[in-house]
Design a protein around this motif. Structure first.
Motif, PDB file in Angstrom:
ATOM      1  N   THR A   1     -23.939  85.581  49.659  1.00  0.00           N
ATOM      2  CA  THR A   1     -24.833  85.180  48.924  1.00  0.00           C
ATOM      3  C   THR A   1     -24.270  84.673  47.457  1.00  0.00           C
ATOM      4  O   THR A   1     -23.251  84.896  47.252  1.00  0.00           O
ATOM      5  N   SER A   2     -25.128  84.010  46.704  1.00  0.00           N
ATOM      6  CA  SER A   2     -24.604  83.251  45.599  1.00  0.00           C
ATOM      7  C   SER A   2     -24.448  84.379  44.658  1.00  0.00           C
ATOM      8  O   SER A   2     -24.871  85.415  44.574  1.00  0.00           O
TER       9      SER A   2
ATOM     10  N   ASP B   1     -35.173  80.039  49.096  1.00  0.00           N
ATOM     11  CA  ASP B   1     -36.524  79.339  48.780  1.00  0.00           C
ATOM     12  C   ASP B   1     -35.757  78.422  47.662  1.00  0.00           C
ATOM     13  O   ASP B   1     -36.897  77.802  46.969  1.00  0.00           O
ATOM     14  N   SER B   2     -34.593  78.402  47.203  1.00  0.00           N
ATOM     15  CA  SER B   2     -34.248  77.518  46.167  1.00  0.00           C
ATOM     16  C   SER B   2     -34.360  76.081  46.594  1.00  0.00           C
ATOM     17  O   SER B   2     -34.126  75.692  47.728  1.00  0.00           O
TER      18      SER B   2
ATOM     19  N   GLY C   1     -38.931  93.158  54.128  1.00  0.00           N
ATOM     20  CA  GLY C   1     -39.268  92.042  54.842  1.00  0.00           C
ATOM     21  C   GLY C   1     -38.974  90.713  53.808  1.00  0.00           C
ATOM     22  O   GLY C   1     -39.643  89.875  54.101  1.00  0.00           O
ATOM     23  N   HIS C   2     -38.191  90.760  52.967  1.00  0.00           N
ATOM     24  CA  HIS C   2     -37.860  89.611  52.134  1.00  0.00           C
ATOM     25  C   HIS C   2     -37.449  88.470  53.078  1.00  0.00           C
ATOM     26  O   HIS C   2     -37.664  87.158  52.546  1.00  0.00           O
ATOM     27  N   PHE C   3     -36.657  88.656  54.171  1.00  0.00           N
ATOM     28  CA  PHE C   3     -35.975  87.570  54.853  1.00  0.00           C
ATOM     29  C   PHE C   3     -36.994  87.032  55.750  1.00  0.00           C
ATOM     30  O   PHE C   3     -36.750  85.833  56.731  1.00  0.00           O
TER      31      PHE C   3
ATOM     32  N   ASP D   1     -32.545  87.819  41.350  1.00  0.00           N
ATOM     33  CA  ASP D   1     -33.744  88.611  41.639  1.00  0.00           C
ATOM     34  C   ASP D   1     -33.846  88.579  43.233  1.00  0.00           C
ATOM     35  O   ASP D   1     -33.399  88.164  43.835  1.00  0.00           O
ATOM     36  N   ASP D   2     -34.792  89.217  43.459  1.00  0.00           N
ATOM     37  CA  ASP D   2     -35.315  89.304  44.974  1.00  0.00           C
ATOM     38  C   ASP D   2     -35.618  87.901  45.293  1.00  0.00           C
ATOM     39  O   ASP D   2     -35.110  87.840  46.486  1.00  0.00           O
ATOM     40  N   ARG D   3     -36.022  86.954  44.769  1.00  0.00           N
ATOM     41  CA  ARG D   3     -36.338  85.573  45.271  1.00  0.00           C
ATOM     42  C   ARG D   3     -35.086  84.965  45.387  1.00  0.00           C
ATOM     43  O   ARG D   3     -35.016  84.074  46.071  1.00  0.00           O
ATOM     44  N   GLY D   4     -34.055  85.052  44.395  1.00  0.00           N
ATOM     45  CA  GLY D   4     -32.823  84.486  44.306  1.00  0.00           C
ATOM     46  C   GLY D   4     -31.743  84.948  45.314  1.00  0.00           C
ATOM     47  O   GLY D   4     -30.686  84.377  45.404  1.00  0.00           O
ATOM     48  N   PHE D   5     -32.126  85.890  46.243  1.00  0.00           N
ATOM     49  CA  PHE D   5     -31.066  86.470  47.192  1.00  0.00           C
ATOM     50  C   PHE D   5     -31.029  85.390  48.473  1.00  0.00           C
ATOM     51  O   PHE D   5     -31.910  85.631  49.141  1.00  0.00           O
ATOM     52  N   GLU D   6     -30.201  84.545  48.274  1.00  0.00           N
ATOM     53  CA  GLU D   6     -30.170  83.477  49.506  1.00  0.00           C
ATOM     54  C   GLU D   6     -28.882  83.909  50.302  1.00  0.00           C
ATOM     55  O   GLU D   6     -28.020  84.552  49.868  1.00  0.00           O
TER      56      GLU D   6
END
Length: 234
Positions: free
Chosen positions: A166-167, A133-134, A113-115, A172-177
């Motif tokens: 993705t970048s 979230d960046s 459910g990250h997205f 990490d989990d939060r960094g997956f944009e």
């Protein structure tokens, strides 16, 4: 000494020159030996022929089992993702073959459910829309400048519009944009790992691209991903 008559000499000569007779027992033994040799050769040939065939079938069976296992593993991985947004659905085909590790990471995060509820925090017209979230702005500005500078260059398939990526770098989990391009980007591979492309809902991407933004490319109205659904087939 008595003389031998010519008639007796002739009969003795015939007896000496006549062919020697072969007994019936000898003939039977020879035939049995020949039959045994032929039977042994045939049995040996049949044994090795069957053994070779069984070994070949065994190898083929193992190979088919391995292929079936690999194909099963591949087919178990969802091939598509549907991004449900406030503007509509965006269907994405995942590049399971060319970017397996990133696809696995993306699928794992979807299942966690990250997205869910992730906002589109950067919208650069004729360039890219970004969900994450960046709060960093520098990267988006740099992309815009480089895109304008290199827009005359030839582009490869991965540099087309409506590509999902993705970048790069450690995440990490939060960094997956998530990034969806809205125009060809010549230096895309320097910034992103491309792991999919939009196959349905391009008009939704364009509608998000047209929202009003501030000087930092942030949408003035809140817009984001409601949820992501994974699918085997579309």
């Amino acid at each position: 000494m008595a003389r031998i008559k010519p008639q007796a000499l002739l009969q003795q000569s015939k007896k000496k020159k006549g062919p020697a007779r072969i007994s019936v027992t000898t003939i039977i033994l020879c035939n049995l030996i020949v039959v045994l040799i032929v039977f042994f050769v045939f049995a040996t040939y049949r044994h090795w022929s069957q053994r070779s065939r069984l070994q070949t079938e065994s190898r083929l069976s193992v190979s088919e089992d391995e292929d079936a296992f690999v194909d099963s593993k591949k087919s178990d991985v969802p091939g598509f993702a549907v991004l449900n947004t406030a503007k509509g659905d965006i269907t994405v085909e995942l590049y399971k073959e060319s970017s397996p590790e990133v696809v696995d990471e993306f699928i794992d995060l979807c299942q966690k459910g990250h997205f869910k509820g992730m906002p589109f925090n950067r919208v650069i017209k004729h360039f890219v829309i970004q969900a994450g979230d960046s709060k960093k702005v520098g990267a988006a500005e740099d992309w815009t400048l480089r895109g304008k500078h290199y827009n005359h260059l030839d582009t490869s398939m991965k540099h087309e519009a409506f590509m999902l990526g993705t970048s790069k770098g450690k995440r990490d989990d939060r960094g997956f944009e998530l990034f969806i391009t809205t125009a060809p980007i010549p230096d895309l591979s320097e910034k992103l790992i491309v792991f999919g492309r939009v196959i349905k809902g391009e008009e939704v991407v364009q509608e998000i691209e047209e929202v009003d933004t501030d000087e930092n490319y942030q949408p003035k109205a809140n817009i984001g991903i409601i949820k992501v659904s994974l699918k085997q087939k579309i």
